[in-house]
Motif scaffolding. Sequence first.
Motif, PDB file in Angstrom:
ATOM      1  N   PRO A   1     -61.082 -30.552   3.243  1.00  0.00           N
ATOM      2  CA  PRO A   1     -61.064 -31.231   1.929  1.00  0.00           C
ATOM      3  C   PRO A   1     -60.198 -30.458   0.936  1.00  0.00           C
ATOM      4  O   PRO A   1     -60.218 -29.227   0.893  1.00  0.00           O
ATOM      5  N   THR A   2     -59.436 -31.185   0.182  1.00  0.00           N
ATOM      6  CA  THR A   2     -58.564 -30.577  -0.828  1.00  0.00           C
ATOM      7  C   THR A   2     -59.191 -30.731  -2.203  1.00  0.00           C
ATOM      8  O   THR A   2     -60.039 -31.601  -2.443  1.00  0.00           O
TER       9      THR A   2
ATOM     10  N   PRO B   1     -59.584 -31.703  -6.070  1.00  0.00           N
ATOM     11  CA  PRO B   1     -59.250 -33.013  -6.679  1.00  0.00           C
ATOM     12  C   PRO B   1     -57.965 -33.007  -7.481  1.00  0.00           C
ATOM     13  O   PRO B   1     -57.375 -34.076  -7.693  1.00  0.00           O
ATOM     14  N   TYR B   2     -57.521 -31.832  -7.961  1.00  0.00           N
ATOM     15  CA  TYR B   2     -56.293 -31.842  -8.752  1.00  0.00           C
ATOM     16  C   TYR B   2     -55.037 -31.818  -7.870  1.00  0.00           C
ATOM     17  O   TYR B   2     -53.919 -31.833  -8.373  1.00  0.00           O
ATOM     18  N   HIS B   3     -55.207 -31.749  -6.529  1.00  0.00           N
ATOM     19  CA  HIS B   3     -54.067 -31.911  -5.624  1.00  0.00           C
ATOM     20  C   HIS B   3     -53.859 -33.398  -5.338  1.00  0.00           C
ATOM     21  O   HIS B   3     -54.763 -34.220  -5.516  1.00  0.00           O
ATOM     22  N   HIS B   4     -52.648 -33.697  -4.864  1.00  0.00           N
ATOM     23  CA  HIS B   4     -52.336 -35.090  -4.548  1.00  0.00           C
ATOM     24  C   HIS B   4     -53.185 -35.551  -3.366  1.00  0.00           C
ATOM     25  O   HIS B   4     -53.149 -34.957  -2.287  1.00  0.00           O
ATOM     26  N   GLN B   5     -53.918 -36.615  -3.559  1.00  0.00           N
ATOM     27  CA  GLN B   5     -54.715 -37.200  -2.489  1.00  0.00           C
ATOM     28  C   GLN B   5     -53.975 -38.343  -1.797  1.00  0.00           C
ATOM     29  O   GLN B   5     -54.247 -38.637  -0.635  1.00  0.00           O
ATOM     30  N   VAL B   6     -53.073 -38.951  -2.486  1.00  0.00           N
ATOM     31  CA  VAL B   6     -52.253 -40.041  -1.952  1.00  0.00           C
ATOM     32  C   VAL B   6     -50.801 -39.748  -2.317  1.00  0.00           C
ATOM     33  O   VAL B   6     -50.527 -38.953  -3.220  1.00  0.00           O
TER      34      VAL B   6
END
Length: 211
Positions: free
Chosen positions: A102-103, A105-110
Amino acid sequence: MAERAALGSGLDGEISSLHVTDRGLNDIFSGSSAAPGTPAAPQPSVSEVSIPPSLGVCPLGPTPLSKDQLYQQAMQEAAWTHMPHPSDSERIRQYLMRNPCPTLPYHHQVPPHHSDTIEFYQRLSTETLFFIFYYLEGTKAQYLSAKALKKQSWRFHTKYMMWFQRHEEPKTITDEFEQGTYIYFDYEKWGQRKKEGFTFEYRYLEDRDLQ
């Protein structure tokens, strides 16, 4: 006529000679009807003819293929060396990670919005475009990176598989080539290099219009 064709072909002697005798023909048609004691007529001389089997296929010798036939033969040989595989018709499977991490939330998820447009690629750095072009082969990203590089006056050399850009106006320009100083991207050493007195032949220029 058959004897002249056999001698002209240069293939006589491949099979045993075929004997054609006039005496044998006379015996067939005349039979043994001659009266006994009658003097026999003088027999003509025997002639021998050697007819190779190839004369039945091409009596006038081998005929060279036309330009169109040679092209079709080359295309058939190329198709034979690139036969399709069953895997070519399989649907591309989506990659699934075995150990997903899991990354934050402030990293790009899409992927970023409009990341598959030429406007997005024009905002990328030149080195990033080169990386996408050489390491994402066969993808839409490679196509868009090539299109963005062409808009920056880079031209692809199909012989050296490198991108070239004019450093200055060429000193010599003809219908077949131009010569001058160029900047090229060396993908092996990963950097831009300068080449003076380089001759860029137009036959190696990848000049397709990328729509």
